[in-house]
Structures are given as C-alpha cells and as structure tokens.
Enzyme design. Sequence first.
Site, PDB file in Angstrom:
ATOM      1  N   SER A 129       0.848  -1.200   0.000  1.00  0.00           N
ATOM      2  CA  SER A 129       0.000   0.000   0.000  1.00  0.00           C
ATOM      3  C   SER A 129       0.882   1.248   0.000  1.00  0.00           C
ATOM      4  CB  SER A 129      -0.953  -0.031   1.205  1.00  0.00           C
ATOM      5  OG  SER A 129      -1.880   1.023   1.143  1.00  0.00           O
ATOM      6  N   THR A 130       0.770   2.086   1.015  1.00  0.00           N
ATOM      7  CA  THR A 130       1.495   3.355   1.055  1.00  0.00           C
ATOM      8  C   THR A 130       2.998   3.139   0.923  1.00  0.00           C
ATOM      9  OG1 THR A 130      -0.201   4.135   2.586  1.00  0.00           O
ATOM     10  CG2 THR A 130       1.756   5.504   2.346  1.00  0.00           C
ATOM     11  N   HIS A 156      -2.767  -1.024  -3.254  1.00  0.00           N
ATOM     12  CA  HIS A 156      -3.941  -0.190  -2.995  1.00  0.00           C
ATOM     13  C   HIS A 156      -3.872   1.090  -3.832  1.00  0.00           C
ATOM     14  CE1 HIS A 156      -4.287  -2.131   1.254  1.00  0.00           C
ATOM     15  NE2 HIS A 156      -4.899  -2.858   0.330  1.00  0.00           N
ATOM     16  N   MET A 169      -0.116   1.153   5.209  1.00  0.00           N
ATOM     17  CA  MET A 169      -0.865   1.460   6.412  1.00  0.00           C
ATOM     18  C   MET A 169      -1.973   0.426   6.618  1.00  0.00           C
ATOM     19  SD  MET A 169      -2.675   5.113   7.346  1.00  0.00           S
ATOM     20  CE  MET A 169      -1.191   6.019   6.910  1.00  0.00           C
ATOM     21  N   ASP A 172      -4.453  -4.839   6.137  1.00  0.00           N
ATOM     22  CA  ASP A 172      -4.935  -5.652   5.029  1.00  0.00           C
ATOM     23  C   ASP A 172      -3.860  -6.680   4.652  1.00  0.00           C
ATOM     24  OD1 ASP A 172      -6.631  -6.525   3.004  1.00  0.00           O
ATOM     25  OD2 ASP A 172      -5.846  -5.084   1.550  1.00  0.00           O
TER      26      ASP A 172
END
Length: 358
Positions: free
Chosen positions: A176-177, A203, A299, A302
């Site tokens: 993600s991030t 994401h 973050m 997930d």
Amino acid sequence: MPIKTLVVDDTILYRKLASDVLKSFDEIDVVYTASNGELALKKMQLNPIDLVLCDVYMPQKNGVETLAEIKQKYPDTLVVMMSGISTRSANITIKALEMGAIDFIQKPDLSTVEENIIKLKNDIKSVLRLAKIKLATRGLTGKPARITPKPVITQKPKISTSRIPKTFGILTMGVSTGGPEALNHLLPALPSNFPVPIVMVQHMPPKFTQSLAESLNRKCSLQVIEASDGTLLESGYVYIAPGGYHMTLLEKNSSVVVKINDGPPENSCKPAVDVLFRSVANVFGDNDKGILAIVLTGMGNDGLNGVRTMKRKGCFCITQSESSCVVYGMPKAIDQAELSDVSIPLQQIAPEICKKIS
C-alpha cells in the site's frame, strides 16, 4: 507541535479550497501557499516545512520537478501529490510516487462545492494520519524514518499450524502506502526467467494501477500488466489487481485464471490484499507446490487474515522490515501475529525471493 504545511497549486480556487480544508484540522498550520514550484521552493527557504501538498501540473516548475528538488534540498519534508483523474495525471503521479512522494490525493470533481469539501477533507484526514506517523517516528529517531541500517534478516517464530513448502507455484504480494517506490526497487531485480507467476495488490484507485503497471513494465525483465478478467496465469508475468476492483484466482481446466469482481471493500480497501490471498490459498494451497507471500510497506492490516489462511495451506511469508518501510503497518500486523517467516529490508527481498524460487 502543529504540522507546518505548504500548498502548491496553480489554480487559485483549488489552492484556497485545499488551504481552507487543511485549516479545519487543529494539527495543521498552513504556513504558505504557492502558485508554482519555483515560488514554493523560495518560500521553503524562509521557514521549515513538514508537509507539502503539491499539484502535478504547474507552470515554470511542475510537480515532479518540484518534488525532485525538495527531496534533494529538504529530505525530511513529506510530499503528497495532488492529481487529477486523467490518465496523463495518473502517469505523472506514479512517477512522483516512485521518486519518493509518500502518497497522493485525487482532486475532487463532484457536482457541488459541499461534496468536494467533504471528499477532500476525508482524503486529507488519511494524509494527516500518515504524516503524524512519519513525523512521530522521525522525532523519536532524529533521522528520516526511511534510513536503512545494515541489512539484517530476522527469523520469526513459526506457527505450529503452518507448513513450510519446499517448492513454490506462485508468488503473491500485498502493498500500500510507499508501494510504487518499493516495487520500483524490487521487481526490476527479478530475472526474466522467473519460473512462477506473480500476482499482487497495490492499494490504488482506477487508472493509477494501469499507469503503475506500464511504468514498472518499462523497467522490468518480467512482463508487468494490469490484470483482466479471464487472463490465464503464466510464468514471466506480474499481474496487478485493477484499481477499484477485487482480484481473485480460479482453477479452470488444469490452468489458473484471473477473476475480477466488484464486491464490497474489505478493510476499507478495493482491491484488497485479503481477497487475493484467500483465493491464492484456495487454488495453490495443499498442492505439491506452495505459496511464497510478500507483504510490503503500507498502512493498516490488510493481508493479515489472508496470510493466516495461506499459512494453513502451505506458505512461506516474507515481510518488509520496519527500517525500510514508508509505513510499517501491514508488515507489522503480520510480524506481531508471528506469521512472518523472515522480516527483511527492502533491498534484500529480491535476493531472498530468488533463493526460494529458482
């Protein structure tokens, strides 16, 4: 201490909208606004800035050029890109993320001012949460959070219910991030003759995953594509879940195909890592060839439940260590649950993958 913020956008209306929304948060101090990158950099000489919200398209010095100079002169300053929804904006935003922008927000284009304010406020709330994590980490260490010490591989406790495979039929990843920058280092290090398919969730909203796939494909020996419904899995390919949709795998006529669905978000994510990981467990679990799972910077948590499911079916899990993460969230959840077999800095992950799958 308030987060000292600079808003850079050539549009007066959006500059004011973003500034007004930022001022509604007690933790934010909007120190400056600027209409282009050149002015922004001049203003940064006058006062320390913690966070820059930077438009992608601007005259004199665009967002990518501004980001490059900020990274060079002010490496501790966090930069978040503000992007339109066009494919061209997505391409440039992906480039900025690969260069080290910590995140991006899409400029709202809804029917009323009130709707735009609500959307922007929700997006900035997420950015603020990320900025607080990064600045708090930096404050404790006195150094930028992403400085990596000498690489050390940490063996994690094994779960008694897990079965560690000797061979692998697939590599699956969740990120993600900070993902585009991490993937930009990891995937080009894998060889063109990599013997199993790679499936992954990053994401991102629609259009941006396509731009990410195209950007990575230009740099990798492997073929990197945004996955489509019905695509047959082949070795030598990396399949990225399309933004705004979930990706799963399905066994069909002794082959494995990609299935795309429009189901509800999981963990507030769509695509969700957990959705992909569960389907990987269903297709590849309990086979002669197991699953190699990688969980990178991001973050939230997930992927945690998905890894737990895969570990019951035969999975070896590598997590990105805290020292090299932009945000140590998703890997931390795996580590704390003692589901990680190896926690390792980013630059060591590709060699470790190649040791496991050759």
